[in-house]
Design an enzyme around this catalytic site. Structure first.
Site, mmCIF file in Angstrom:
data_model
loop_
_atom_site.group_PDB
_atom_site.id
_atom_site.type_symbol
_atom_site.label_atom_id
_atom_site.label_comp_id
_atom_site.label_asym_id
_atom_site.label_seq_id
_atom_site.Cartn_x
_atom_site.Cartn_y
_atom_site.Cartn_z
ATOM 1 N N SER A 1 0.701 -1.167 -0.060
ATOM 2 C CA SER A 1 0.225 0.034 0.001
ATOM 3 C C SER A 1 0.911 1.250 -0.061
ATOM 4 O O SER A 1 0.189 2.530 -0.084
ATOM 5 C CB SER A 1 -0.851 -0.047 1.206
ATOM 6 O OG SER A 1 -0.290 0.047 2.357
ATOM 7 N N LYS B 1 -7.091 3.493 8.597
ATOM 8 C CA LYS B 1 -5.923 4.558 7.840
ATOM 9 C C LYS B 1 -6.679 6.098 8.042
ATOM 10 O O LYS B 1 -5.930 6.850 8.275
ATOM 11 C CB LYS B 1 -5.544 4.190 6.386
ATOM 12 C CG LYS B 1 -4.695 2.845 6.414
ATOM 13 C CD LYS B 1 -4.282 2.343 4.986
ATOM 14 C CE LYS B 1 -3.491 1.168 4.997
ATOM 15 N NZ LYS B 1 -3.171 0.775 3.548
#
Length: 782
Positions: free
Chosen positions: A689, A732
């Site tokens: 990511s 996140k």
């Protein structure tokens, strides 16, 4: 050195007063003319021995009244001891000293004086009153006979000792002392003999003590004999019983019927499955044929006890009030809408259908978000018993399915054991930490769970110990895990996965107000009139003293504040309400443990903020890139995993293939080295990511264009510049919001995941959806 002086006592008689170094003894009394070994460990006693050896080797020895006293005074020692001569001194490796001493004469202490590093004692010799000549021979003969009887019974001394004893018959005092030293009298009894100066009285006392010891020893021997005789009788009785059983068996009589009547009564009263009932009957018939003392009989009896002890058909009556169940779930937990919704759906279907196979739910989320406590609340809401086993560290298949009865100490598996303990066959069964199981040579426990957690198979769960089918289909299984990745795919396929994300600051604040603070007030002996927390104080604890997805550390910090308030109340004895503010938090918890933000103070080239997911929730991930003269090498540091290193290679390859479009010199790779670093190098990092963040950092440092410091990004990059979706988006974005990020760049394919984010956070974050790297650079570069 020995000192001798004269003085007159109260009767006007002149006496000799001596001074010698003193060594107090523990648990032993020495007599004159007897050689003994003494072990000395105290510094003052060792110094006293050294002083004596330096002079004429004379020492004074007396016994402590209490052996536990380390620094005895005159009140802690007996006043009569012995003057002794040191014949040998040996220092041992552990620092203690072994001294071989020979008693010389009795002495009575007058006073103690502290010398340089040891204690000295002033004493006078104890005068002895001689025994009349007529009584001497009678006393010696009587004591000798009593002593001989005791030795014949106990064998405490050898026959050679008596030869030396005959030579002492002319010295009555020494004769009595020699015998006394060989007998196991108590310290007080030996001290009484030592203090007795009248020799005739000493013989009478010695005779009395010998006779007492002889009686005690004779009685103990009788008791041992009785115990042995009783054991022989029991063995004889058992042997005769076995013979009777064999005779009755030959005659066709049932001699053990009364023996097993209670067991048969229990079996009749217990409702068992048809298979289990047949097995129990066969095992009982087998038990009747066995010897009750045999090990196999014990195994069979335990097996029968397990079968009739299980709740085969005993159920909790389920609650059918959906509104009440919903209120219980809301009372115990704030938020967690999806898990609550699924549980209420299950209850609704159960009310309509009357019977439903127990679903297998898997609650997945970071530590401290309430997975296990939610399972407990489900039990309360559904009116069922609650059972829980922890699977963390379980690596033996037998712990789940039990051991076969062929093994010594075999037992059923944890599922069957817990059901017996619970007493119902339809509990809410929590399998905690299902992702923490491991496998080894003894088998794979996750494979053993496949049958238990399959709604199509668990009606006939077969434990290795029971060897009969047990119905687990009525159980509502709830498993918990921190990560889905660590659960084997076949096991994961049998469960309904419910993700429990980390809490937002708002949710933590509400949980602290509604649950944690009232709970900790009760546990610390306080109430609302003693302490209260302001909203700013709660937020200060959340932001500055905890960094977690759950609320465990938040509860600990709140408890720490309340403990200090409780301490103040106890010390001052004044119960005055304390309103906890941000200043109170700072005073009680000290300096903040975490920074409120890790953002750069200004926009800089080569520094990009990425977003990472951890088991404790989301967090910011700074990615740095620098260039230097070289030969085109790409270095990647920061304890990165293989996937993350490959992402950096893909990012650099993309930049090289688009260098002309990006305004970068096409041959930059020939003379320029690129170093990509992810700080906090001690922490392992992996995953794809960070791909677009690494690419942005490389483009930024090569073009010299800075990246916005309030911009964060997450997404996987391909060689052609496509931005792929990632997981853990909610955690996140929560981390980005908590650390002051204003704009977040994510893949357009993650657009569906944004719906899980609270509206209040969506309004404060500008979320940019992209599908190509060029769009990322457009929004990120200043």
């Amino acid at each position: 050195m020995i000192k001798i002086s004269k003085f007159f006592n109260q009767d006007g008689i002149e006496k000799m007063k001596k001074t010698l170094p003193l060594v107090p003894l523990r648990d032993m009394v020495l007599f004159p003319h007897i050689t003994s070994s003494v072990f000395v460990g105290r510094d003052k006693s060792i110094k006293a021995l050294s002083e004596a050896m330096a002079a004429d080797k004379k020492i004074f020895l007396t016994t402590q009244k209490n052996p536990e006293v380390l620094k005895p005074g005159i009140q802690d020692i007996f006043q009569v001891g012995i003057e002794a001569k040191i014949t040998q001194l040996l220092r041992l490796p552990d620092g203690t000293v072994k001294a071989l001493v020979e008693g010389c004469a009795r002495g009575k202490i007058l006073k103690l004086t502290d010398e340089d590093g040891y204690i000295a004692v002033e004493y006078v010799q104890v005068p002895e009153i001689p025994i009349p000549e007529a009584a001497s021979e009678a006393a010696i003969r009587t004591v000798f006979e009593a002593f001989g009887n005791y030795v014949n019974l106990s064998g405490v001394v050898s026959k050679s000792f008596f030869k030396g004893l005959d030579a002492l018959a002319v010295q009555e005092s020494r004769y009595a002392d020699t015998i006394a030293s060989q007998l196991p009298f108590k310290v007080e009894e030996k001290q009484e003999l030592l203090e007795c100066g009248d020799i005739e009285k000493r013989f009478f006392l010695l005779l009395k003590l010998i006779q007492k010891e002889t009686e005690v020893f004779s009685m103990s021997q009788k008791i041992k004999g009785r115990v042995k005789e009783q054991m022989e009788k029991l063995q004889k009785k058992h042997y005769l019983n076995e013979q009777m059983r064999a005779i009755k068996k030959e005659m066709g009589e049932d001699g053990g019927a009364s023996e097993f009547s209670d067991l048969e009564k229990k079996i009749k009263q217990k409702r068992l499955s048809r298979e289990a009932a047949g097995v129990v009957r066969r095992e009982l018939d087998k038990l009747k044929m066995m010897s009750p003392m045999s090990s196999e009989a014990t195994v069979v009896r335990n097996y029968i006890d397990w079968l009739i002890g299980l709740p085969w058909f005993r159920k909790n009556r389920a609650k059918n009030d959906l509104n009440k169940a919903e209120s219980i779930l809301d009372r115990d937990h704030f938020g967690l809408e999806k898990p609550k919704e699924r549980i209420l759906e299950y209850l609704a279907v159960q009310i309509l259908v009357k019977k439903i196979k127990g679903p297998i739910l898997c609650l997945v989320g970071p530590p401290g978000v309430g997975k296990t406590s939610l399972a407990r609340s489900v039990a309360s809401a559904t009116g069922r018993a609650f059972a829980r086993i922890s699977l963390g560290g379980v690596r033996d298949e037998a712990e789940i399915r039990g051991h076969r009865r062929a093994y010594v100490g075999a037992m059923p598996g944890k599922i069957i054991q817990t059901l017996k303990k619970t007493g119902y066959n339809n509990p809410v069964f929590c399998l905690d930490e299902i992702d923490k199981m491991t496998s080894d040579l003894r088998g794979d426990p996750s494979s053993a769970l496949l049958e238990a957690l399959d709604p199509e198979q668990n009606k006939n769960f077969n434990d290795h110990y029971l060897e009969v089918d047990y119905d687990l289909s009525e159980i509502l299984f709830i498993t918990t895990a921190n990560t889905l990745y660590d659960i084997p795919a076949p096991l994961r396929d049998r469960m309904e996965i419910i993700q429990i994300p980390g809490y937002t600051e708002y949710e933590k604040e509400q949980i602290a107000k509604g649950f944690l603070i009232p709970k900790q007030l009760r546990e610390n002996g306080l109430d609302d009139s003693d302490a209260g927390f302001s909203k700013k104080a709660i937020l200060a604890i959340i932001k500055n003293y905890t960094r977690e997805a759950g609320v465990r550390n938040l509860e600990r910090e709140i408890s720490s504040v309340l403990r200090k308030i409780a301490t103040r109340i106890v010390k001052t004895d004044i119960r005055k309400r304390c309103q906890v503010t941000t200043m109170t938090v700072l005073k009680y918890l000290g300096q903040p443990k975490f920074r409120d933000s890790v953002l750069e103070k200004e926009d800089k080239a080569g520094i990009v903020t990425g977003l990472a997911w951890t088991q404790a929730g989301g967090q910011l991930l700074t990615i740095e890139a620098v260039t230097m003269s070289g030969k085109g090498r790409v270095m990647v540091t920061g304890k990165l995993g293989e996937v993350m290193k490959e992402s950096s290679q893909a990012a650099v390859s993309y930049v090289r293939s688009r260098s002309k479009i990006l305004g970068i010199r096409e041959d930059f790779y020939k003379d320029t080295d690129i170093h990509i670093h992810v700080p906090e190098g001690a922490i392992p990092k992996d995953g794809p990511s960070a791909g677009i963040a690494m690419c942005t950092a490389v483009v930024s440092i090569l073009t010299g264009k800075p990246v916005g410091r309030t911009v964060a990004m997450t997404g996987e990059i391909t060689l052609r510049g496509r931005v792929l979706p990632i997981g853990g988006l909610k955690e996140k974005l929560l981390a980005a919001h908590a650390n002051g990020i204003k704009k977040v760049i994510v893949s357009v394919e993650n657009q569906k995941d944004v719906q899980e984010i609270p509206r209040s956070i969506q309004k404060q974050l500008e979320i940019i959806f992209v599908d190509d790297m060029s769009q990322v650079l457009e929004h990120a570069l200043v």
